[in-house]
Design a protein around this motif. Structure first.
Motif, PDB file in Angstrom:
ATOM      1  N   GLU A   1       0.819  -1.209   0.000  1.00  0.00           N
ATOM      2  CA  GLU A   1       0.000   0.000   0.000  1.00  0.00           C
ATOM      3  C   GLU A   1       0.857   1.264   0.000  1.00  0.00           C
ATOM      4  OE1 GLU A   1      -3.290   0.171  -0.354  1.00  0.00           O
ATOM      5  OE2 GLU A   1      -3.191  -1.999  -0.571  1.00  0.00           O
ATOM      6  N   THR A   2       0.336   2.318  -0.616  1.00  0.00           N
ATOM      7  CA  THR A   2       0.902   3.656  -0.470  1.00  0.00           C
ATOM      8  C   THR A   2       0.160   4.316   0.680  1.00  0.00           C
ATOM      9  OG1 THR A   2       1.404   3.812  -2.822  1.00  0.00           O
ATOM     10  CG2 THR A   2       1.290   5.884  -1.597  1.00  0.00           C
ATOM     11  N   VAL A   3       0.876   4.572   1.773  1.00  0.00           N
ATOM     12  CA  VAL A   3       0.245   5.005   3.026  1.00  0.00           C
ATOM     13  C   VAL A   3       0.626   6.451   3.328  1.00  0.00           C
ATOM     14  CG1 VAL A   3      -0.069   4.474   5.484  1.00  0.00           C
ATOM     15  CG2 VAL A   3       0.467   2.631   3.857  1.00  0.00           C
ATOM     16  N   VAL A   4      -0.366   7.255   3.675  1.00  0.00           N
ATOM     17  CA  VAL A   4      -0.150   8.653   4.036  1.00  0.00           C
ATOM     18  C   VAL A   4      -0.873   8.932   5.347  1.00  0.00           C
ATOM     19  CG1 VAL A   4      -0.480  11.059   3.350  1.00  0.00           C
ATOM     20  CG2 VAL A   4      -0.075   9.323   1.598  1.00  0.00           C
ATOM     21  N   THR A   5      -0.193   9.591   6.275  1.00  0.00           N
ATOM     22  CA  THR A   5      -0.880  10.042   7.492  1.00  0.00           C
ATOM     23  C   THR A   5      -1.684  11.280   7.125  1.00  0.00           C
ATOM     24  OG1 THR A   5       0.868   9.180   8.919  1.00  0.00           O
ATOM     25  CG2 THR A   5      -0.596  10.843   9.873  1.00  0.00           C
ATOM     26  N   VAL A   6      -3.006  11.145   7.105  1.00  0.00           N
ATOM     27  CA  VAL A   6      -3.855  12.231   6.597  1.00  0.00           C
ATOM     28  C   VAL A   6      -4.506  13.056   7.688  1.00  0.00           C
ATOM     29  CG1 VAL A   6      -4.322  11.049   4.423  1.00  0.00           C
ATOM     30  CG2 VAL A   6      -5.888  10.723   6.351  1.00  0.00           C
ATOM     31  N   GLY A   7      -4.429  12.615   8.954  1.00  0.00           N
ATOM     32  CA  GLY A   7      -5.066  13.410   9.995  1.00  0.00           C
ATOM     33  C   GLY A   7      -5.199  12.663  11.301  1.00  0.00           C
ATOM     34  N   ARG A   8      -6.185  13.084  12.092  1.00  0.00           N
ATOM     35  CA  ARG A   8      -6.381  12.489  13.412  1.00  0.00           C
ATOM     36  C   ARG A   8      -7.826  12.648  13.841  1.00  0.00           C
ATOM     37  NH1 ARG A   8      -5.609  16.610  17.633  1.00  0.00           N
ATOM     38  NH2 ARG A   8      -5.503  18.637  16.606  1.00  0.00           N
ATOM     39  N   VAL A   9      -8.175  11.923  14.873  1.00  0.00           N
ATOM     40  CA  VAL A   9      -9.511  12.023  15.464  1.00  0.00           C
ATOM     41  C   VAL A   9      -9.491  13.125  16.511  1.00  0.00           C
ATOM     42  CG1 VAL A   9     -11.294  10.812  16.790  1.00  0.00           C
ATOM     43  CG2 VAL A   9      -9.978   9.583  15.036  1.00  0.00           C
ATOM     44  N   ILE A  10     -10.470  14.020  16.417  1.00  0.00           N
ATOM     45  CA  ILE A  10     -10.575  15.134  17.357  1.00  0.00           C
ATOM     46  C   ILE A  10     -11.983  15.178  17.948  1.00  0.00           C
ATOM     47  CG2 ILE A  10      -8.845  16.501  16.117  1.00  0.00           C
ATOM     48  CD1 ILE A  10     -11.174  18.138  14.908  1.00  0.00           C
ATOM     49  N   ALA A  11     -12.164  15.994  18.962  1.00  0.00           N
ATOM     50  CA  ALA A  11     -13.499  16.210  19.508  1.00  0.00           C
ATOM     51  C   ALA A  11     -14.318  17.030  18.519  1.00  0.00           C
ATOM     52  CB  ALA A  11     -13.409  16.937  20.847  1.00  0.00           C
ATOM     53  N   GLY A  12     -15.591  16.726  18.399  1.00  0.00           N
ATOM     54  CA  GLY A  12     -16.446  17.487  17.493  1.00  0.00           C
ATOM     55  C   GLY A  12     -17.358  16.590  16.698  1.00  0.00           C
ATOM     56  N   GLN A  13     -17.661  17.021  15.492  1.00  0.00           N
ATOM     57  CA  GLN A  13     -18.592  16.287  14.642  1.00  0.00           C
ATOM     58  C   GLN A  13     -18.194  16.450  13.177  1.00  0.00           C
ATOM     59  OE1 GLN A  13     -22.658  17.434  15.308  1.00  0.00           O
ATOM     60  NE2 GLN A  13     -23.502  15.957  13.845  1.00  0.00           N
ATOM     61  N   GLY A  14     -18.350  15.387  12.384  1.00  0.00           N
ATOM     62  CA  GLY A  14     -18.092  15.468  10.950  1.00  0.00           C
ATOM     63  C   GLY A  14     -16.615  15.458  10.602  1.00  0.00           C
ATOM     64  N   VAL A  15     -16.275  16.175   9.532  1.00  0.00           N
ATOM     65  CA  VAL A  15     -14.897  16.261   9.051  1.00  0.00           C
ATOM     66  C   VAL A  15     -14.463  17.717   9.012  1.00  0.00           C
ATOM     67  CG1 VAL A  15     -13.342  15.846   7.096  1.00  0.00           C
ATOM     68  CG2 VAL A  15     -15.085  14.154   7.659  1.00  0.00           C
ATOM     69  N   HIS A  16     -13.294  17.989   9.543  1.00  0.00           N
ATOM     70  CA  HIS A  16     -12.702  19.326   9.510  1.00  0.00           C
ATOM     71  C   HIS A  16     -11.452  19.254   8.628  1.00  0.00           C
ATOM     72  CE1 HIS A  16     -15.136  20.710  13.023  1.00  0.00           C
ATOM     73  NE2 HIS A  16     -15.159  19.409  13.235  1.00  0.00           N
ATOM     74  N   TYR A  17     -11.391  20.121   7.630  1.00  0.00           N
ATOM     75  CA  TYR A  17     -10.268  20.114   6.690  1.00  0.00           C
ATOM     76  C   TYR A  17      -9.267  21.221   7.012  1.00  0.00           C
ATOM     77  CZ  TYR A  17     -13.131  17.029   3.760  1.00  0.00           C
ATOM     78  OH  TYR A  17     -13.883  15.975   3.283  1.00  0.00           O
ATOM     79  N   ARG A  18      -7.995  20.880   6.824  1.00  0.00           N
ATOM     80  CA  ARG A  18      -6.923  21.890   6.867  1.00  0.00           C
ATOM     81  C   ARG A  18      -6.255  21.886   5.506  1.00  0.00           C
ATOM     82  NH1 ARG A  18      -2.657  21.031   9.636  1.00  0.00           N
ATOM     83  NH2 ARG A  18      -2.958  18.878  10.332  1.00  0.00           N
ATOM     84  N   GLY A  19      -5.915  23.068   5.000  1.00  0.00           N
ATOM     85  CA  GLY A  19      -5.240  23.168   3.724  1.00  0.00           C
ATOM     86  C   GLY A  19      -6.189  22.945   2.560  1.00  0.00           C
ATOM     87  N   HIS A  20      -5.602  22.739   1.376  1.00  0.00           N
ATOM     88  CA  HIS A  20      -6.403  22.601   0.158  1.00  0.00           C
ATOM     89  C   HIS A  20      -5.778  21.576  -0.779  1.00  0.00           C
ATOM     90  CE1 HIS A  20      -8.991  26.043   1.042  1.00  0.00           C
ATOM     91  NE2 HIS A  20      -7.902  26.658   1.462  1.00  0.00           N
ATOM     92  N   LEU A  21      -6.646  20.913  -1.566  1.00  0.00           N
ATOM     93  CA  LEU A  21      -6.202  20.014  -2.617  1.00  0.00           C
ATOM     94  C   LEU A  21      -6.016  20.738  -3.942  1.00  0.00           C
ATOM     95  CD1 LEU A  21      -8.383  16.790  -2.058  1.00  0.00           C
ATOM     96  CD2 LEU A  21      -5.887  16.944  -1.905  1.00  0.00           C
ATOM     97  N   LEU A  22      -6.870  21.707  -4.199  1.00  0.00           N
ATOM     98  CA  LEU A  22      -6.845  22.436  -5.476  1.00  0.00           C
ATOM     99  C   LEU A  22      -6.060  23.737  -5.347  1.00  0.00           C
ATOM    100  CD1 LEU A  22     -10.561  21.960  -6.585  1.00  0.00           C
ATOM    101  CD2 LEU A  22      -8.554  20.790  -7.490  1.00  0.00           C
TER     102      LEU A  22
END
Length: 352
Positions: A331-352
């Motif tokens: 597999e090509t593995v990337v650490t993409v984030g972590r579990v935090i308190a809250g709800q849903g998904v929170h994004y940092r940065g941009h893909l585009l």
């Protein structure tokens, strides 16, 4: 009253109604070797019966819980039909089912397929089903049965449809998700491309671009059609190794709903995902789709996997070891984030 058994009978036959039983029998004989190659411990019967038998005890289970999943390939099939590139859609069908099964912590055991068409073309159907068998073999599950339905008037030309059904098992008490806590690490496993979601949108974008399926691919080698038909990646054996090694709390298969809707499905109330969009490069196919359609980043993230086909939620103190294991498994593995308190998904940065 007499019954005519000799010549001269002019009644309508089933073949004249458009259904060729002989073609169906020929298909079964053609695919038997491919199905036999998927045989695994627990299989008790071959193709051709009214049902298929599987022995869970022979498969090594003591107190098993069964897990079932069903899915299709969607309108990706229409590109396969238009281009004649049929060999990969069977892999797609298997992947969409078994990748879901492993998210429950289950090992896929057996698979059944449903192939429906207007006029059975043995070569066409065999190529598809042989692809299904290849996907099963790569996932360690047996292709133990299926149904080929010839339905004149329901499907036209070379059109066909597929559905798949996978059954897996785990020992009681081993179900995922389990034990997800704040601070867990999110490991992203690279996708092979679009996989098998969002193709109604993809087909609209291709129409908008004015390109044909046999046009050179705008972001890589081969034709546009060939690139879009890259089969869905199978994560089964690699992910099961990681689960058995310990520390994996949850798995999220990134399908319809993309990165925005799938990861929260494996989190308990009060917890959210923080995903760093700068952790990986957006693959060319998604960059081309977004640019051609003038697609906003939130819509892209909610529609496609954006290069991450599976997210592994792992205990922080096991993240490095699990990442190494998955890398060694291919597999090509990337650490993409972590579990935090809250709800849903929170994004940092941009893909585009």
């Amino acid at each position: 009253m007499t019954t005519e058994t000799g010549g001269g009978h002019n009644g309508l036959t089933y073949a004249e109604a458009g259904v060729d039983i002989d073609a169906g029998n020929a298909l079964v004989e053609r695919i038997k070797p491919a199905a036999a190659a998927t045989r695994r411990p627990g299989v008790m019967s071959g193709l051709g019966g009214f049902g298929a038998l599987f022995d869970l005890k022979a498969a090594g289970y003591t107190d098993p819980v069964l897990v079932a999943a069903t899915d299709g390939v969607g309108t990706k099939l229409s590109i396969a039909i238009d281009t004649g590139h049929l060999d990969g859609v069977g892999v797609d069908l298997v992947a969409m089912c078994v990748n879901d099964l492993v998210c429950q912590g289950a090992e896929p055991l057996f698979f059944l397929d449903y192939f429906a068409t207007g006029k059975l073309q043995v070569e066409q159907a065999a190529r598809v089903i042989e692809g299904i068998a290849a996907g099963c073999a790569a996932s360690g599950c047996a292709l133990i049965g299926g149904e080929t339905a010839e339905m004149p008037g329901m499907y036209h030309g070379g059109d066909f449809d597929l559905a798949g059904f996978a059954v897996g098992a785990m020992e009681r008490g081993a179900a995922l998700p389990s034990g997800v806590v704040e601070g867990d690490v999110l490991l992203g496993l690279a996708s092979s491309g679009i996989h098998s979601n969002g193709f109604s949108f993809v087909r609209k974008v291709v129409a908008l671009s004015g390109l044909s399926w046999d046009a050179p691919c705008p972001w890589g080698p081969g034709t546009l059609g060939e690139a879009l038909l890259t089969p869905t990646r199978l994560y089964v054996s690699q992910v099961l190794q990681a689960v058995r090694a310990g520390g994996v709390h949850a798995l999220a298969h990134i399908t319809g709903g993309g990165l925005t809707e799938n990861p929260p499905r494996v989190l308990p109330d009060g917890l959210a995902c923080e995903i760093d969009l700068g952790a990986w490069q957006l693959p060319g196919v998604f960059r081309w789709l977004a640019g051609t359609a003038n697609m906003a980043e939130p819509e892209l993230l909610k529609t496609f996997n954006c290069g991450i086909g599976m997210i592994v939620v792992v205990a922080a103190d096991r993240a490095g070891a699990v990442a190494d294991l998955l890398t060694e498994a291919g597999e090509t593995v990337v650490t993409v984030g972590r579990v935090i308190a809250g709800q849903g998904v929170h994004y940092r940065g941009h893909l585009l």
